[in-house]
Design an enzyme around this catalytic site. Structure first.
Site, short mmCIF file in Angstrom:
data_model
loop_
_atom_site.label_atom_id
_atom_site.label_comp_id
_atom_site.label_asym_id
_atom_site.label_seq_id
_atom_site.Cartn_x
_atom_site.Cartn_y
_atom_site.Cartn_z
N CYS A 78 -0.42 -4.37 1.27
CA CYS A 78 -0.71 -5.70 0.73
C CYS A 78 -1.32 -6.60 1.82
O CYS A 78 -2.40 -6.31 2.31
CB CYS A 78 0.54 -6.31 0.09
SG CYS A 78 0.17 -7.77 -0.92
N HIS A 174 1.50 -2.35 -4.00
CA HIS A 174 2.80 -2.14 -3.38
C HIS A 174 3.33 -0.76 -3.75
O HIS A 174 3.94 -0.61 -4.81
CB HIS A 174 3.78 -3.22 -3.86
CG HIS A 174 3.50 -4.56 -3.28
ND1 HIS A 174 4.02 -4.96 -2.08
CD2 HIS A 174 2.72 -5.58 -3.71
CE1 HIS A 174 3.59 -6.18 -1.79
NE2 HIS A 174 2.79 -6.58 -2.78
N GLU A 176 5.87 0.65 -2.67
CA GLU A 176 7.34 0.60 -2.75
C GLU A 176 7.82 0.06 -4.09
O GLU A 176 9.00 0.14 -4.41
CB GLU A 176 7.90 -0.24 -1.58
CG GLU A 176 7.79 -1.75 -1.70
CD GLU A 176 6.41 -2.32 -1.35
OE1 GLU A 176 5.42 -1.55 -1.26
OE2 GLU A 176 6.33 -3.55 -1.17
#
Lengths: 196, 256
Positions: A78, A174, A176
């Site tokens: 990001c 992202h 994650e």
């Protein structure tokens, strides 16, 4: 050891948990010395480019992060991807790390497209890889350059959603928070860097 | 294409997911972590949790549940209920939530939206609102507070605009009239707000069939929609809803 660089740009909890799910205990650090000796470096970030650069400078992390990005397995996420580029237009403009050529610009105001670009959008690779959806949250987007390996389109703009250069991979989305697809990218990062 | 998000909503009470009959006759639906994993694997694009008794019991939100969910699922989730300050927001975000949702608190103290957006970024600040039909209001809908119990006299559209100006990065429009009916989303107020603000709008309340999602995305221009009862009971799956959306030509994430 995998170091996650903490430079006051957002919350690292989800990054930690995602690596933990893959059996990797990461070390969250603001120390240039720890970054310098890490086998792998994860460079996340949420927020504004200008304050991120100020924090990196005041923590003495600029050189350590540049060196890691050029030489070791490195994952930017990001804002951590955006500030690898040369310059960001955010907050009147700021010079960033310059590891990847190109500039980061705000999405244009286009009827029907809300900013930030928030949600799951597809990343189209430039090889045989199929396009897959990942989770994005951002208001600025990076130019397409020679190192771009994933492209996403929003508000009429095609932008870099993934770059690869040497042992560096960085993504606008992202991983994650992108479910199975995201964990797959993190796993690939860990495995490539283990075998390298 | 940016896909339309389907967001299962779980009402949590004392560590368990309960049926969303607020404050009375609650039915136990299961463990929030197990349900979250099930929904995440089953195609949910995001999750939302409301600690439904935290405010009434004047206690902070259950952080243990937030952390356990964050460790177990790797998709974004929002948490609401029992948030009274920026410090509470911080606890929830540091525990691993992507977003915090405020409703009555923002009505009583609108500055919380500004403070939250300054500290965490507006993408983390969700405004929940519960509008009820009222022809006397300029937009035809009045904001209610405290779990529908209090009429505020505020115009729903006016409040949405003001909240976004202050710092709200997303608005959940939960129609009091449609809530629990399973007869479909309230399209009119959802559309009015979706067209009036520059942040994503999430439709909530009234979903009973997969077709309701197609309608709210095509006719009310919602960016996301909340699902609760119809998937909690096992009557439908997220995939049932998404297949229906996909066949209607709505951009939908199917690969999970």
């Amino acid at each position: 050891m995998t170091a996650v660089v903490d430079y006051g740009a957002g919350n690292l909890t989800s990054v930690k948990y995602a690596f933990a799910a893959l059996g990797e205990a990461v070390e969250v650090t603001s120390s240039p010395a720890v970054v310098a000796r890490a086998e792998r470096v994860v460079f996340p970030g949420v927020g504004a480019a200008k304050s991120a650069m100020e924090n990196l400078k005041s923590l003495g992390l600029v050189d350590a992060v540049r060196e890691a990005a050029a030489t070791r397995p490195f994952l930017g996420i990001c804002l951590g991807m955006q500030i690898l580029f040369e310059r960001s237009d955010e907050d009147g403009g700021v010079d960033t790390l310059g590891v990847i050529p190109g500039r980061v610009r705000r999405f244009p105001d286009v009827e029907g497209f809300k900013v930030p670009h928030m949600g799951w959008n597809s990343v189209t690779g430039n090889g045989e890889r199929e396009s897959r959806e990942y989770y994005f949250v951002h208001s600025y987007c990076a130019d397409i350059c020679e190192f771009t390996t994933g492209v996403t389109e929003y508000a009429g703009v095609k932008f870099t959603s993934e770059v690869r250069k040497g042992r560096l991979v960085a993504c606008q989305f992202h991983p994650e928070k992108s479910g199975r697809a995201g964990l797959g990218l993190l796993k690939e990062f860990l495995e490539c860097s283990r075998s390298a | 294409m940016l896909t339309k998000r389907i967001i299962p909503c779980m009402d949590v009470m004392r560590g368990r997911v309960t049926k969303g009959v607020r404050f009375a006759n609650n039915i136990d639906l299961g463990d929030p972590v197990e349900m979250s994993v099930g929904y995440s694997d089953g195609g949910a694009d995001e999750l939302v949790f409301y600690d439904i008794t935290a405010s009434a019991e004047k206690r902070p939100i259950d952080i243990g549940v937030v952390g356990a969910v964050a460790a177990a699922v790797h998709i974004p989730f929002a948490v609401g209920g029992g948030i009274a300050s920026v410090a509470d927001m911080e606890r929830v975000i540091l525990a691993g939530a992507e977003k915090v949702s405020v409703n009555s608190l923002a009505i009583e103290n609108p500055e919380i939206l500004k403070e939250g957006a300054q500290v965490f970024g507006r993408q983390c600040i969700v405004l929940g609102m519960d509008p009820v039909r009222n022809e006397k209001m300029p937009c035809g809908y009045e904001i209610t507070a405290r779990g529908f119990r209090v009429r505020t006299g505020m115009d729903a559209l006016e409040w949405a605009r003001r909240a976004v100006d202050l710092g709200a990065g997303e608005i959940v429009v939960n129609s009091v009239d449609a809530d629990g009916t399973r007869e479909g989303f309230e399209l009119e107020i959802t559309r009015k707000i979706a067209h009036a603000v520059g942040v994503p709008v999430v439709a909530s309340g009234g979903a009973g069939r997969p077709g309701h999602f197609v309608t709210v995305f095509l006719e009310a221009d919602a960016d996301a929609a909340i699902v609760a009862g119809m998937v909690h009971t096992g009557e439908y799956t997220i995939t049932d809803i998404k297949r229906f959306m996909q066949s209607a030509g709505i951009p939908t994430r199917m690969d999970y």
